[in-house]
Write a protein that holds these residues in place. Structure first.
Motif, short mmCIF file in Angstrom:
data_model
loop_
_atom_site.label_atom_id
_atom_site.label_comp_id
_atom_site.label_asym_id
_atom_site.label_seq_id
_atom_site.Cartn_x
_atom_site.Cartn_y
_atom_site.Cartn_z
N LYS A 434 0.83 -1.21 0.00
CA LYS A 434 0.00 0.00 0.00
C LYS A 434 0.86 1.26 0.00
CE LYS A 434 -4.11 -2.02 2.10
NZ LYS A 434 -5.06 -2.02 3.24
N SER A 435 2.02 1.19 0.67
CA SER A 435 2.92 2.35 0.69
C SER A 435 3.53 2.62 -0.68
CB SER A 435 4.03 2.14 1.71
OG SER A 435 3.51 2.02 3.02
N LEU A 436 3.71 1.56 -1.49
CA LEU A 436 4.37 1.68 -2.79
C LEU A 436 3.37 1.74 -3.95
CD1 LEU A 436 7.24 -0.88 -2.14
CD2 LEU A 436 7.43 1.61 -2.19
N HIS A 437 2.10 1.73 -3.64
CA HIS A 437 1.08 1.76 -4.70
C HIS A 437 1.22 3.03 -5.54
CE1 HIS A 437 -2.63 1.05 -6.76
NE2 HIS A 437 -3.18 2.16 -6.30
N ASN A 438 1.24 2.84 -6.84
CA ASN A 438 1.33 3.95 -7.80
C ASN A 438 2.66 4.72 -7.73
OD1 ASN A 438 -1.09 3.58 -9.11
ND2 ASN A 438 -2.25 4.94 -7.74
N ARG A 439 3.69 4.10 -7.14
CA ARG A 439 5.01 4.72 -7.12
C ARG A 439 5.86 4.16 -8.26
NH1 ARG A 439 5.01 9.16 -3.68
NH2 ARG A 439 3.99 8.62 -1.71
N ASP A 440 6.82 4.97 -8.74
CA ASP A 440 7.66 4.48 -9.84
C ASP A 440 8.79 3.60 -9.30
OD1 ASP A 440 9.08 7.81 -10.15
OD2 ASP A 440 9.59 6.19 -8.76
N MET A 465 9.29 1.86 7.92
CA MET A 465 9.45 2.53 6.63
C MET A 465 8.16 3.21 6.19
SD MET A 465 12.52 2.49 5.81
CE MET A 465 12.22 3.25 4.22
N SER A 466 7.02 2.62 6.55
CA SER A 466 5.75 3.28 6.26
C SER A 466 5.62 4.56 7.07
CB SER A 466 4.58 2.34 6.57
OG SER A 466 4.58 1.25 5.69
N PHE A 467 6.09 4.50 8.31
CA PHE A 467 6.09 5.70 9.14
C PHE A 467 6.98 6.78 8.53
CE2 PHE A 467 8.60 7.92 12.41
CZ PHE A 467 7.61 8.71 12.97
N GLU A 468 8.18 6.37 8.08
CA GLU A 468 9.11 7.33 7.49
C GLU A 468 8.57 7.92 6.19
OE1 GLU A 468 11.63 8.60 8.79
OE2 GLU A 468 11.98 7.29 10.51
N LEU A 478 1.39 13.17 14.82
CA LEU A 478 0.04 12.64 15.00
C LEU A 478 0.10 11.13 15.25
CD1 LEU A 478 -3.06 12.74 14.85
CD2 LEU A 478 -2.85 12.59 12.35
N PHE A 479 0.89 10.43 14.44
CA PHE A 479 1.02 8.98 14.60
C PHE A 479 1.56 8.63 15.99
CE2 PHE A 479 3.82 5.21 14.17
CZ PHE A 479 2.83 4.27 13.93
N GLN A 533 1.45 -0.14 16.56
CA GLN A 533 1.51 0.68 17.77
C GLN A 533 2.86 0.54 18.47
OE1 GLN A 533 -1.33 -0.35 20.83
NE2 GLN A 533 -1.16 1.63 21.82
N GLU A 534 3.36 -0.68 18.55
CA GLU A 534 4.67 -0.89 19.17
C GLU A 534 5.76 -0.17 18.39
OE1 GLU A 534 5.07 -5.09 19.36
OE2 GLU A 534 3.71 -5.31 21.06
N MET A 535 5.64 -0.16 17.07
CA MET A 535 6.63 0.55 16.26
C MET A 535 6.59 2.04 16.55
SD MET A 535 6.71 2.62 13.30
CE MET A 535 5.26 2.15 12.36
N GLY A 536 5.38 2.59 16.68
CA GLY A 536 5.26 4.01 16.98
C GLY A 536 5.87 4.37 18.32
N ARG A 537 5.62 3.53 19.31
CA ARG A 537 6.20 3.77 20.63
C ARG A 537 7.72 3.58 20.60
NH1 ARG A 537 1.69 1.08 24.75
NH2 ARG A 537 0.15 2.76 24.51
#
Length: 910
Positions: A434-440, A465-468, A478-479, A533-537
C-alpha cells in the motif's frame, strides 16, 4: 475490481451456461449439496435490464454464486426443467415481485416451487416488493388481481376438461403462494435509492448465508491450506468430544484473520458462539479489561445479562456453567497470559461437540491451562502458522501494490527483493504494498535501500518505513500521539484534543489510514495493529533509550511513575500517562505517594492522564499548557480552584468523587477564594473558556451540574451512569456549541432543563436507561433547592424547580418538545417504554436520522415513527412487536466480521 477467484486460483471468475443460457458467477462458497447460493426469480418485462441486472451484478461482485435465467420469451406452459433444478440446487431465492410478475405462469410456478423448498429444507426466501404494495400481493389486488383474473379467463376458455381442472389447481396454488410470500419478512424499494437498497440486500444475503465478506479475502492469499486444515478439524470432530485448536505464530502473521474467517463460515452451526478479539491488548490496557471480556463471553454463550460483578472467579464460575450446557464454538484471539486463559475457559469442561480456537504468540500456553489438567481432557491440537511461500508473497504484494496478480514490467527485480526481505510476513507485505502503490521504480529502489540501512527487527523495519514515508512532521507527530495515548479513543474526541495541540488531524488521519498505519473501529474509535503501535512507541523511545524523562511522550506506567516520583520531568515532555491501578497489579514495592510539584517544570505538557493518582500539594503546579486532562478516580469532591484551566480543551474525571460541577459565580465565598488565587476580578472572565469536552461518567456522588454560562465552547457533555445526578442547571441553554449530550443511566434525573430545546447545534442525545417509562417520574416542587444564578435568562437564586425546568411528563406525550430540533441521533434504549407510554409525536424532530429503542417493552411500532421523514436507522433489539403494525422497514445493523455482537435486527414491512 479484483475478482477473488483470480486471487485464489489465478484465473478469471467463471461463467457457465445451463440450458437456455442461464448465468452464474461468483467464487464458490456453497456446500457440496448446493450448486448456487442464490436463485433470482423475476419478471423480465419489468426488471431484467434495470433492477434485476444491477442486483445480479452486485451479487457477482460479492462472489455469491447466482442463477439468472437469460431466456427472454416463455415457451410452453410448464416450467423449464433446468429452472426447477436450479431452484432445488440453490441455498436461497430472491423473489422480485414487480407489477407484471403474476402475468407470467413461469414466475408463479417458480414461486410455488421456491416456497415448497422452504417448507421441506432450509431454503432461504427473500421477497422484494419492487414498486408494489405487499397487501396487493397478499390479497391479489391491483395488477396481481388483474393477472389472476386473466388466468381464470384462460381457464374458462379451455375446452378440455382435464386441462381446465389442471388450470384450476394451478391457480389455487398460485393464490396461496402469493399470500404466503407476502406474509414473509421482505424488503420494499419504495422511496429508496436502488443502489443503497441493493447494497443492503447483498449484506443481508451474506448474513443469512454466512458467506465470507470479500473485503477479508485478499488478506488470506496463500492460506488455503490452513483454511482447509481448520475446516477439516471442525468437521471431523466427534459429537461426543471437545476439541481445542491452538494457532500460534508471530504477530501479524495472519492468526487473527484466519480464525475470524473460519469463525465467520461456521459459527452458525453451533448452539452458541463467541469471538473474543485482542484479548492481550484489552486486558493489559484497561484495569477491568479481563472482567469486560468475561462479561462478553458469558453473554454470547448464555444470551442473558447478569449483574456486573467485580470478581474474576465468580464470572469464571458462571462461564463454566454455561459452557457445560450448550454446544459452543469459541475463538479466543491473541491471548498470551495463562491467567486470562483460565479465567475465560475455566476447568470444568465443555458440552460434547464444542470447539475452541485459540490464537497466541506463545505456542505452549494452552498446554499449561487448567482445562488440560483435568481427568477428562479435551482433545488438543496445535497448529503453527508460518509465513507465506514466495509465490503467494509475490501475489499478496502485487495485489496491494498493483491491484493484480503480477508485477508491472520493470518492477520484477525490486519486487523480488522486497518479497525476500518481508520473509512471508502478510502484514508487512500489505503495508509495503500500500505504501508503494502507484510509485515508480526509482521510488521502490530508494525505499528498498532505506530498508537495508535499518539495524532493528525486520518486521519493525518494514512498519517503520511506512512511518518514514509520511509526508510531514505533522503526520509523524500525529502517529506518535495516537500510538502512545489515543488507541481505542473516539475519533472525534481525539481530533478535538489533537487539534488543540497544533496537530492537523484532517489530512493527517487520512494519510495514516492510506498507509495502513491506522484504522477506524465500528464504534468510530481509533485502532492500530499491535505491531504498528509498538513501532510508533519504539520511535518515541529512540529519543532517549535510558533516560525516559528526556523523551517527548511517556506511556509506560512504570516510567511515568518514576519520572514523577523523582521529579525528573522537564520542558521536553508533551504527553504523560499514568494509571496507578496498573502499578498496583504489578505489586511494585515502595511508596506510591506523589506531589503536584513534580509537574511544575513540565512547561510544554499538553496531554496528561493521571488515573487513580493521589497527589499532594497545590494544583497551581500543574502546567498551564494542558489541553487534555484525564483523572479517573479523582479523590476530591470538587474541581480544585487553583487548577490551571485556561487552555483546557478536554476534562475527563470519570469514576471520581466529585459531588457537583457548577460555576464559581454561584457561591460568593468560592468567587472570593478564586480572586485570592489569581488576584483578579472574575466577573468578566470565562473560567472554562476553551473547554470542549466534559466527561464525568460514573461519578456516583455527582448530584448537580451547572454553570454552563462559563463553558461557552463546550461541545460534548458526557454524564453516563451518574446514578446520583438529580439536577442539570437551566443554564445549559447557554451551551450554544453543544453537539452531544449523554445522560444515559442517570436514573435519579427526574427533569430535563427546558432550555435544552433551544440549542441549535445538538446532534446527539443519549438517554438510555433513564427509566423514562417508570411511574415515579413526576413533577416535583423543590423550593428548597438552591439554583445557580443565571442572570442572562432571568433565573433567581431560589426559584422553584418546576418553575423553569421542563419536566419529563409522566405520560411522555410531549416529551419530544423538550428536545433540540437539530437532533440527528436519539437513543431511548432500556427505558421501560411501552406502547402506551411512548411519546406520541416526533414531528418536531424533522432532522432525526437514527432512533434507538432497544430493550423496551414495545408491543407494536410506535405511531410517532410515521412523523419522522428523514429516519434512516431504527433499532429495536430485544423488542417483540407485531410486524403488521410497522409503518416502515427496520434496518439491519450487521457486522459481517463479528456476528456474536447480537446486532442483527429484524427487517419488516407492512
Amino acid at each position: 475490481m479484483v475478482v477473488l477467484s483470480e486471487l485464489l486460483e489465478g484465473s478469471s471468475s467463471s461463467s457457465s451456461t445451463h440450458g437456455h443460457n442461464p448465468s452464474t458467477s461468483g467464487h464458490s462458497s456453497s456446500t457440496h449439496a448446493h450448486r448456487y447460493d442464490v436463485f433470482l426469480s423475476f419478471r423480465g418485462l419489468d426488471t431484467r435490464h434495470s433492477f434485476t441486472n444491477h442486483l445480479y451484478k452486485a451479487l457477482i461482485d460479492a462472489n455469491i454464486i447466482t442463477f439468472l435465467d437469460d431466456e427472454e420469451i416463455e415457451t410452453g406452459e410448464a416450467l423449464k426443467p433446468e429452472l426447477e433444478s436450479a431452484i432445488k440446487a440453490s441455498r436461497a431465492s430472491i423473489i422480485i415481485l414487480s407489477k407484471n410478475y403474476a402475468t407470467s405462469t413461469w414466475c408463479l410456478d417458480e414461486l410455488v416451487l421456491i416456497l415448497e423448498q422452504r417448507m421441506i429444507s432450509d431454503h432461504i426466501v427473500i421477497p422484494i416488493f419492487y414498486h408494489v404494495e405487499p397487501n396487493h400481493v397478499r390479497e391479489q389486488q391491483s395488477s396481481f388481481g388483474d393477472a389472476l383474473f386473466k388466468h381464470n379467463q384462460t381457464m374458462d376458455e379451455e375446452m378440455d376438461e382435464n386441462k381446465r381442472r389442471q388450470w384450476a389447481q394451478k391457480i389455487d396454488r398460485w393464490n396461496k403462494a402469493l399470500t404466503e410470500v407476502a406474509n414473509l419478512k421482505g424488503n420494499d424499494v419504495n422511496g429508496r435509492l436502488e443502489t443503497q437498497f441493493i447494497e443492503e440486500i447483498v449484506k443481508d444475503i451474506y448474513r443469512r448465508l454466512y458467506v465470507t465478506l470479500q473485503s477479508v479475502r485478499p488478506l488470506l492469499i496463500g492460506m488455503d491450506d490452513s483454511i482447509n486444515f481448520i475446516t477439516s478439524w471442525l468437521k471431523d470432530g466427534s459429537s461426543h468430544t471437545v476439541d481445542i485448536l491452538t494457532i500460534s505464530g508471530i504477530g501479524g502473521i495472519g492468526k487473527t484473520c484466519l480464525a475470524k474467517h473460519v469463525y465467520g463460515l461456521y459459527w452458525c452451526e453451533f448452539h452458541r458462539s463467541s469471538y473474543i478479539e485482542n484479548i492481550t491488548r484489552k486486558c493489559d490496557g484497561k484495569f477491568n479489561g479481563l472482567l469486560d471480556l468475561q462479561e462478553q463471553l458469558y453473554y454470547d454463550i448464555s444470551k442473558t445479562r447478569s449483574i456486573r460483578v467485580d470478581d474474576v472467579s465468580i464470572y469464571t464460575s458462571k462461564i463454566e456453567n454455561s459452557l457445560a450446557s450448550k454446544k459452543v464454538f469459541i475463538v479466543l484471539d491473541d491471548i498470551n497470559n495463562l491467567v486470562h486463559l483460565d479465567a475465560l475457559l475455566g476447568s470444568k469442561g465443555f458440552h460434547p461437540g464444542s470447539k475452541v480456537i485459540i490464537t497466541t504468540k506463545d505456542r505452549w500456553l494452552t498446554e499449561s491451562c487448567a482445562l488440560l489438567k483435568t481427568n477428562i481432557k479435551p482433545k488438543h491440537l496445535k497448529y503453527f502458522l508460518e509465513g507465506l511461500h514466495e509465490t503467494k508473497s509475490r501475489q499478496l504484494l502485487c495485489y496491494h501494490a498493483f491491484m493484480c496478480n503480477y508485477p508491472k514490467a520493470g518492477y520484477e527485480e525490486v519486487l523480488d527483493k522486497l518479497v525476500k526481505y518481508c520473509q512471508g510476513h502478510p502484514l508487512a507485505l500489505e503495508i509495503l504494498g500500500k505504501s508503494l502503490h502507484n510509485r515508480d521504480v526509482v521510488y521502490w529502489e530508494g525505499f528498498m535501500e532505506g530498508l537495508k540501512k535499518e539495524i532493528n527487527s525486520p518486521i519493525n523495519n518494514v512498519l517503520r518505513m511506512s512511518f518514514e514515508s509520511l509526508p510531514s512532521n505533522n503526520d509523524k507527530d500525529l502517529f506518535k500521539h495516537i500510538a502512545c495515548f489515543f488507541v481505542g479513543i473516539d475519533r472525534e474526541v481525539s481530533e478535538t484534543i489533537l487539534e488543540a495541540c497544533y496537530i492537523n488531524t484532517r489530512s493527517g488521519i487520512t494519510n495514516l489510514l492510506d498507509r495502513c498505519l491506522l484504522s477506524i473501529g465500528w464504534n468510530n474509535e481509533l485502532m492500530m495493529h499491535q505491531l504498528v503501535q509498538e513501532m510508533g512507541r519504539f520511535e518515541v523511545s529512540q529519543e532517549s533509550l535510558n533516560k525516559p524523562w528526556k523523551r517527548s511522550r511517556l506511556w509506560c506506567h512504570k516510567e511515568s511513575f518514576r519520572v514523577l516520583k523523582h521529579k525528573k520531568g522537564k520542558g521536553n515532555l508533551i504527553g504523560l500517562s499514568l494509571d496507578m491501578r496498573m502499578l498496583e497489579k504489578e505489586k511494585l514495592g515502595g511508596s506510591f505517594e506523589l506531589k503536584t510539584d513534580a509537574l511544575s517544570n513540565m512547561d510544554s505538557l499538553m496531554l496528561l492522564q493521571l488515573n487513580y493518582v493521589h497527589m499532594h500539594g497545590s494544583y497551581e503546579n500543574f502546567p498551564e499548557e494542558i489541553r487534555w486532562l484525564c483523572m479517573h478516580g479523582f479523590p476530591l469532591k470538587s474541581i480544585p480552584l487553583d487548577l490551571p484551566i485556561d487552555n483546557l480543551v478536554a476534562l475527563d474525571m470519570s469514576y471520581s468523587n466529585i459531588e457537583s460541577f457548577v460555576g464559581w459565580y454561584s457561591n460568593p465565598q468560592r468567587l472570593e477564594k478564586r480572586q485570592k488565587v489569581d488576584g483578579s476580578c472574575l466577573k468578566e472572565k470565562r473560567l472554562f473558556g476553551s473547554l470542549k469536552i466534559l466527561n464525568l461518567s460514573f461519578c456516583e456522588q455527582l448530584h448537580s451540574i451547572g454553570g454552563f454560562d462559563q463553558l461557552p465552547m463546550l461541545e460534548r457533555l458526557i454524564l453516563r451512569n451518574c446514578i446520583g445526578l438529580c439536577y442539570v442547571c437551566e443554564s445549559i441553554g447557554q451551551g450554544v456549541e453543544l453537539v452531544l449530550i449523554d445522560l444515559s443511566y442517570c436514573t435519579k434525573l427526574e427533569k430535563l432543563p427546558r432550555s435544552i430545546c433551544i440549542l441549535k447545534k445538538v446532534k446527539t442525545v443519549l438517554l438510555d436507561g433513564c427509566n423514562l417509562g417508570e411511574s415515579q417520574i413526576k413533577n416535583m416542587e423543590l423550593d428548597s433547592l438552591e439554583m445557580c444564578t443565571v442572570n442572562t435568562i432571568g433565573i433567581n437564586r431560589r426559584t422553584s424547580f418546576s418553575a423553569f425546568v421542563g419536566g419529563i411528563p409522566s405520560d411522555l406525550k410531549s416529551f419530544s418538545m423538550s428536545l433540540p430540533r437539530s437532533l440527528v441521533r436519539l437513543s431511548l434504549a432500556n427505558n421501560n417504554l411501552s406502547h402506551e407510554t411512548f411519546p406520541m409525536d416526533f414531528s418536531c424532530l424533522s432532522m432525526l436520522k437514527h432512533l434507538y429503542l432497544d430493550e423496551n417493552p414495545i408491543s407494536s411500532m410506535p405511531n410517532c415513527v410515521r412523523t419522522l421523514p428523514g429516519l434512516e436507522i431504527l433499532t429495536m433489539e430485544k423488542v417483540v412487536f407485531d410486524p403488521d403494525m410497522s409503518p416502515l422497514q427496520l434496518s439491519i445493523n450487521w457486522h459481517g466480521q463479528n456476528p456474536t455482537n447480537g446486532d442483527s435486527r429484524g427487517k419488516g414491512i407492512t
